[in-house]
Design an enzyme around this catalytic site. Structure first.
Site, short mmCIF file in Angstrom:
data_model
loop_
_atom_site.label_atom_id
_atom_site.label_comp_id
_atom_site.label_asym_id
_atom_site.label_seq_id
_atom_site.Cartn_x
_atom_site.Cartn_y
_atom_site.Cartn_z
N PHE A 150 19.38 0.91 -0.44
CA PHE A 150 20.00 0.00 -0.40
C PHE A 150 20.62 -1.31 -0.86
CE2 PHE A 150 17.22 -2.42 3.36
CZ PHE A 150 18.17 -3.80 2.94
N LYS A 174 20.54 10.52 -4.64
CA LYS A 174 20.74 10.57 -3.22
C LYS A 174 20.05 8.78 -2.52
CE LYS A 174 19.24 10.06 0.20
NZ LYS A 174 19.83 8.97 1.36
N GLU A 177 22.79 6.18 2.80
CA GLU A 177 23.71 6.09 3.50
C GLU A 177 24.18 4.88 3.92
OE1 GLU A 177 20.51 6.93 6.25
OE2 GLU A 177 20.92 6.98 3.89
N SER A 227 10.60 1.46 0.98
CA SER A 227 9.37 1.28 1.71
C SER A 227 8.55 1.99 1.17
CB SER A 227 9.82 0.15 3.16
OG SER A 227 9.49 2.02 3.12
N CYS A 282 13.06 -6.07 -3.07
CA CYS A 282 11.77 -6.53 -3.78
C CYS A 282 10.80 -6.97 -4.40
CB CYS A 282 11.32 -4.38 -3.78
SG CYS A 282 11.49 -4.61 -5.97
N GLU A 383 6.05 -7.65 5.17
CA GLU A 383 7.64 -7.10 4.14
C GLU A 383 9.16 -7.22 4.86
OE1 GLU A 383 9.66 -5.53 0.30
OE2 GLU A 383 8.54 -3.70 1.47
#
Length: 500
Positions: A150, A174, A177, A227, A282, A383
């Site tokens: 995201f 993909k 969402e 992640s 990240c 994280e």
């Protein structure tokens, strides 16, 4: 009526048929503005089938055909920068200037793909034996898939599919969402550029869609950014199904500040790298390691700068930091700050109570700064993926490197110093895939490759650059002997082939 984001399959919008939808919120207001169709296994199968059909012709298309499309695509993306950025801001929440920066970094990889002709050149060795030549080439894989996060809904997809299709593959994307609209616009612009139907497909969904891609026999390779727990799962599942995998995981990026560093520059860098994009990246610096007696002064300078950051809606040009993606994520990030003192940290700035006037229902959190953090605290070990910066104190350079190398993550890292010898030593000794010297976020340019070490990467290949080209292609070596018309038949020889 709430807008619906549907799939893009075979060159057109395809309405979802699963009956399942996910909410998409405006993080600045907390209001649900859109719903996204969540694909069933059958819908994912339809996207893969469209990609497989398209591969029959795209996989054998000329390099000139592919690059012509990509050059047109690059021009369209450039013309629609603001449109793409506006969608990112509306669904992710990051400020418009940050969203524009994301688009620009994605465009770097499109530009790299435009020059794919030089990346795909093979090799030839002549006369390796008497009238024997050996050549090597790289060929596409077939249908490949990308599963993206995201936090960069345009950039990370563009790290994947432009190179993949330039190499002759077809692609099923993909996206997250949580902010799906940018991916659809990227696909629509590709079609406008002349990309044939089915070469780039977008299916939206949750774990059902992810697992369908990981288990589909016609998907040859999977790229992932997200992640560490999910990266590990993606790698294990797809590898078990015989697929090539690059899975980029999480991070806990450290910045080592030596006593000789320019502390003003280091403080500027720490604030920019820790709090930019609300810490939802990240490559964010989430741990500053202060060496020697500079800790107090460095923390004071960071605090002074952090307190001046203006937080507000991403579409407000005066905002420097926007909200977090969801209320649940905001609450999780806040929990690390509220629990920090009990685990020994000094809470210098607590941003958990922050609100924005007129947008009280938004997913707001302020900037938090935690000093004297211990390596066994949750705020250090996890994280956080939010605007929380931890400062750790060490006595020596060696102590700092040992602390950083003990982390299970190895994505990006930085050192701030005026000492070239110390910087050179750091580059060699630190266990991370990307290193910055007086550069806090060392994201490589497009023609180098991005990726970490340890629990920040699963699979052998980094993303984009030369590694990206190698990931989306496979090598083939051909050994050729053409007999001279004057040669007599050689006869049968059962011995091992000789090169001399």
């Amino acid at each position: 009526m709430t807008k619906t984001v549907n799939h893009w399959i075979g060159g057109r919008t395809v309405e979802g048929t699963s009956g399942q939808y996910g909410p998409v919120t405006d993080p600045a207001t907390g209001a649900v503005t859109t719903r996204v169709a969540l694909a069933s296994v059958e819908e994912v199968g339809a996207a893969v089938a469209a990609a497989k059909t398209a591969y029959a012709t795209w996989g054998t298309s000329s390099l000139a055909q592919r690059t012509a499309v990509l050059f047109r695509y690059r021009a369209l993306l450039d013309a629609h920068r603001d449109d793409i950025a506006a969608l990112i801001t509306a669904e992710h929440g990051k400020v418009h200037s940050d969203a524009l920066g994301e688009v620009a970094r994605g465009l770097e990889i499109v530009e790299l793909a435009c020059g794919i002709t030089t990346q795909l050149k093979g090799e030839l060795s002549t006369q390796v034996s008497n009238r024997v030549d050996v050549s090597s080439i790289r060929q596409s894989l077939g249908v490949v898939a990308g599963i993206t996060p995201f936090n960069f809904p345009a950039m990370v997809p563009m790290w994947m599919f432009p190179l993949a299709i330039a190499c002759g593959n077809t692609f099923v994307l993909k996206p997250s969402e949580k902010d799906p609209s940018a991916a659809n616009l990227l696909a629509e612009l590709a079609a406008e550029a002349g990309l044939p139907d089915g070469v780039l497909n977008v299916v939206h969904g949750d774990k059902v869609a992810v697992d369908a891609l990981l288990n589909h026999r016609d998907v040859a390779a999977v790229s992932f950014v997200g992640s560490t727990p999910i990266a590990r799962y993606i790698h294990a599942t797809a590898s078990a199904n015989g697929k090539r995998v690059q899975a980029l995981g999480g991070a806990k990026n450290h910045m080592l500040v030596l006593p000789d560093a320019d502390l003003d520059a280091a403080a500027d860098a720490a604030v920019s790298a820790a709090y930019g994009s609300a810490g939802e990246r990240c490559m964010a610096i989430s741990a500053v390691v202060a060496v020697g007696a500079i800790g107090d002064e460095l923390v004071a300078k960071i605090r002074e700068r952090a307190e001046k950051i203006k937080i507000g809606p991403g579409n407000d040009p005066t905002s420097e930091m926007g909200p977090l993606i969801t209320a649940a994520h905001r609450d999780k990030v806040a929990s690390y700050v509220t629990g920090a003192a009990a685990q020994g940290a000094e809470v210098v700035l607590d941003g958990t109570g922050h609100t924005v006037e007129g947008f009280e229902d938004g997913h707001w959190i302020g900037l938090s700064l935690l000093d004297k953090v211990s390596t066994d605290s949750d705020a250090y070990k996890d994280e956080i993926f939010g605007p929380v910066l931890c400062v750790l104190r060490v006595e020596t350079y060696e102590d700092g490197v040992a602390l950083m190398n003990a982390s299970p993550f190895g994505n990006g890292t930085a050192i701030f110093t005026r000492d070239g010898g110390a910087a050179r030593r750091f580059q060699l000794e630190i266990q991370a895939g990307m290193v910055g010297v007086n550069v806090p976020i060392p994201v490589p340019v497009g023609y180098h490759s991005f990726g970490g070490w340890k629990d920040s990467l699963f699979g052998d290949h980094h993303i984009y650059g030369n590694d990206g080209v190698h990931f989306y292609t496979r090598g083939k070596v051909t050994t050729t002997r053409w007999p001279d018309p004057a040669d007599a038949p050689a006869g049968v020889d059962l011995g091992f082939p000789r090169n001399h």
